[in-house]
Design a protein around this motif. Structure first.
Motif, PDB file in Angstrom:
ATOM      1  N   GLU A 130      31.945  25.530  19.999  1.00 52.54           N
ATOM      2  CA  GLU A 130      30.666  25.653  19.546  1.00 52.54           C
ATOM      3  C   GLU A 130      30.453  27.464  19.793  1.00 52.54           C
ATOM      4  O   GLU A 130      29.752  27.995  18.790  1.00 52.54           O
ATOM      5  CB  GLU A 130      29.481  25.079  20.303  1.00 52.54           C
ATOM      6  CG  GLU A 130      28.277  25.303  20.023  1.00 52.54           C
ATOM      7  CD  GLU A 130      26.984  24.770  21.231  1.00 52.54           C
ATOM      8  OE1 GLU A 130      26.107  24.450  20.979  1.00 52.54           O
ATOM      9  OE2 GLU A 130      27.490  24.422  22.308  1.00 52.54           O
ATOM     10  N   PHE A 134      29.408  30.158  17.046  1.00 51.91           N
ATOM     11  CA  PHE A 134      28.389  30.983  17.093  1.00 51.91           C
ATOM     12  C   PHE A 134      28.936  32.274  17.020  1.00 51.91           C
ATOM     13  O   PHE A 134      28.210  33.465  16.292  1.00 51.91           O
ATOM     14  CB  PHE A 134      27.546  30.809  18.103  1.00 51.91           C
ATOM     15  CG  PHE A 134      26.416  29.933  18.493  1.00 51.91           C
ATOM     16  CD1 PHE A 134      25.202  29.986  17.532  1.00 51.91           C
ATOM     17  CD2 PHE A 134      26.372  28.798  19.000  1.00 51.91           C
ATOM     18  CE1 PHE A 134      24.535  28.832  17.104  1.00 51.91           C
ATOM     19  CE2 PHE A 134      25.589  27.599  18.901  1.00 51.91           C
ATOM     20  CZ  PHE A 134      24.498  27.707  18.141  1.00 51.91           C
ATOM     21  N   SER A 215      25.630  22.488  16.291  1.00 51.21           N
ATOM     22  CA  SER A 215      25.382  22.990  17.617  1.00 51.21           C
ATOM     23  C   SER A 215      24.427  21.584  18.194  1.00 51.21           C
ATOM     24  O   SER A 215      24.522  21.296  19.463  1.00 51.21           O
ATOM     25  CB  SER A 215      24.386  24.026  17.824  1.00 51.21           C
ATOM     26  OG  SER A 215      23.987  24.346  19.242  1.00 51.21           O
TER      27      SER A 215
END
Length: 249
Positions: A130, A134, A215
Motif C-alpha cells: 500500500e 502511495f 487503500s
C-alpha cells in the motif's frame, strides 16, 4: 575528407538512417514549434547540422525535406534554410496515426487485466505494498509540479498495483509489454504547457480514485476507478485518432 564522408555514411547505416532522419527532423521541428527559431530565421547550415547531430549530409537533407513537406521551412538556393512559421496544427499532423492505433490496442488489452488487478490489489495488498502504491502516486504529483513527464512514474504506479495482487502473472503481463504499456502518443503537444499540465492533473485525479479505493480495501470501487481511468484513456485516444483521420482526409 572523402574518407570521413564514407565513414559517416557507414555510421548512418549501422544506426539505421531512417531513424536518424526522424531524430534530426524531430529535433529541428521541436526547435521551430517551441519558438527557438521564428518565422524568417535562418537555420544552421547543412554542414553545421551534420556536425551537431553527427550524421551525414544525406540524413540532414532528408530531414529538411520532411520539414519542407510540412511547410515549416523553405530552402533558398545559395542562401540557406529558412523558417516559414510554426502552425500549431502541424504538431497534430505529425502524430503518427499508426502509433496512436497501436496505443489504443494496448489500452484495450490492458483494460480487463488491470481492472481485475485493481480489485485483487484492494483485497490482498500488504501495508508495505500500500505504501509503495502511495509513493508512486506521490511521484506523479512531483513530476506534475516540476513540469516533467509523468510517463515513467505512471508505469511505476501500475506496476505497483499489479505487484499488490500477489499474483506474479499480473506483473509479468505488464513487463511483457515493456514501456509500450503506457501510451507514447501525446494527446496534448508539449508546447501547449497549460493544456499539458491540465491533462496530467486529470490523469493524477483518476489515479487517486484507484489508489484510495485500494487503500480502503474496496475491491469494487477499485475496479470501477480503474475501469473509468482506462476506458477514459481509450476514449481520449479514439478522439485523437478520429481527429487525425479528419485532418488528413
Amino acid at each position: 575528407m572523402r574518407g570521413s564522408g564514407v565513414a559517416m555514411q557507414m555510421k548512418d547505416r549501422s544506426k539505421g538512417s531512417g531513424s536518424l532522419v526522424s531524430q534530426v527532423g524531430e529535433s529541428l521541428r521541436q526547435a521551430i514549434l517551441s519558438g527557438q527559431y521564428s518565422a524568417g530565421d535562418k537555420l544552421p547550415s547543412e554542414h553545421e547540422l551534420t556536425e551537431t547531430h553527427s550524421v551525414s549530409r544525406t540524413v540532414v537533407r532528408e530531414a529538411v525535406a520532411a520539414l519542407r513537406s510540412d511547410g515549416l521551412v523553405e530552402v533558398r538556393q545559395g542562401a540557406g534554410i529558412f523558417v516559414l512559421g510554426a502552425d500549431p496544427a502541424l504538431s497534430a499532423r505529425k502524430v503518427d496515426k499508426a502509433r496512436v492505433a497501436s496505443d489504443l490496442e494496448v489500452l484495450e488489452i490492458r483494460t480487463p487485466v488491470e481492472i481485475e488487478a485493481a480489485g485483487l490489489a484492494a483485497l490482498r495488498r500488504s501495508p508495505a505494498q500500500e505504501e509503495a502504491i502511495f509513493e508512486c502516486h506521490r511521484k506523479i504529483l512531483q513530476c506534475i509540479e516540476s513540469d516533467q513527464s509523468i510517463r515513467d512514474a505512471d508505469l511505476e504506479l501500475h506496476a505497483a498495483i499489479a505487484e499488490a495482487t500477489n499474483n506474479p502473472l499480473f506483473r509479468q503481463f505488464l513487463e511483457s509489454q515493456g514501456s509500450a504499456i503506457i501510451p507514447q502518443s501525446r494527446l496534448v503537444p508539449e508546447s501547449r504547457t497549460a493544456e499539458q499540465t491540465a491533462y496530467r492533473k486529470l490523469i493524477h485525479k483518476e489515479h487517486e480514485a484507484i489508489v484510495v479505493a485500494i487503500s480502503d480495501r474496496d475491491d469494487q470501487a477499485a475496479r470501477n476507478a480503474m475501469r473509468d481511468h482506462l476506458v477514459g484513456s481509450q476514449a481520449r485516444y479514439r478522439n485523437l485518432l478520429r481527429d487525425l483521420r479528419s485532418f488528413t482526409s
